[in-house]
Design a protein around this motif. Sequence first.
Motif, short mmCIF file in Angstrom:
data_model
loop_
_atom_site.label_atom_id
_atom_site.label_comp_id
_atom_site.label_asym_id
_atom_site.label_seq_id
_atom_site.Cartn_x
_atom_site.Cartn_y
_atom_site.Cartn_z
N ASN A 87 0.86 -1.17 0.00
CA ASN A 87 0.00 0.00 0.00
C ASN A 87 0.91 1.23 0.00
O ASN A 87 1.66 1.44 0.94
N ILE A 88 0.83 2.02 -1.06
CA ILE A 88 1.70 3.20 -1.22
C ILE A 88 0.83 4.44 -1.27
O ILE A 88 -0.17 4.49 -2.01
N LEU A 89 1.20 5.44 -0.49
CA LEU A 89 0.46 6.70 -0.41
C LEU A 89 1.28 7.80 -1.07
O LEU A 89 2.45 8.00 -0.73
N ARG A 90 0.66 8.50 -2.02
CA ARG A 90 1.35 9.57 -2.74
C ARG A 90 0.57 10.87 -2.56
O ARG A 90 -0.64 10.91 -2.76
N ASP A 91 1.28 11.93 -2.22
CA ASP A 91 0.68 13.26 -2.22
C ASP A 91 0.84 13.85 -3.61
O ASP A 91 1.89 13.72 -4.25
N LEU A 92 -0.18 14.53 -4.09
CA LEU A 92 -0.14 15.07 -5.45
C LEU A 92 0.64 16.37 -5.55
O LEU A 92 0.80 16.91 -6.64
N ASP A 93 1.15 16.88 -4.43
CA ASP A 93 1.94 18.11 -4.47
C ASP A 93 3.39 17.85 -4.86
O ASP A 93 4.19 18.78 -4.88
#
Length: 167
Positions: free
Chosen positions: A98-104
């Motif tokens: 499970n990988i979490l990416r911020d769009l900033d």
Amino acid sequence: PRYQITQITISEQLAPLIGIDATLKNNVTARVEYKQMRTLTLTLLNNRMNEMRTNEVTIGLGYRIANPNFSFIAGASTKGTQNDLNIRFDLNIRDNTNILRDLDGSEAQPSGGGRNVSIKPSADYVLNDRVNLRFFYDYVLNTPFISTTFPNRQTSGGLIIRFTIAN
């Protein structure tokens, strides 16, 4: 707004991507499967993309013993039963990430997942047209990829007696 989209999810699943299921002449069965799954979730409230990937390999072996002599199960009669004993062994290895990416533009960070290994031997025997016996043992080991959760083991086993009530 009347129509506000807060989350968009895309899910793809190749289950099985590759699979072989064979029964040989000597009553041996073999099964190999490889599965891939991915789910992408874009949350527009906090501008984050969550990616969940699953890769799974299943290996199964079995053997059918034709007409085993279980005269002790049939009771006092000396004739054996005329049913087959099916023995199976399944090994399943599943990796979840499970990988979490911020769009900033900040760096992606793992937020969960782990390796799940399960071992499941079993033996099935149809005693007669109404009674089915199943011996089983299940062992599951969960090893997380991140340090905020602990490894987990589960073991279960036993005997299942299934009675069929029908005319």
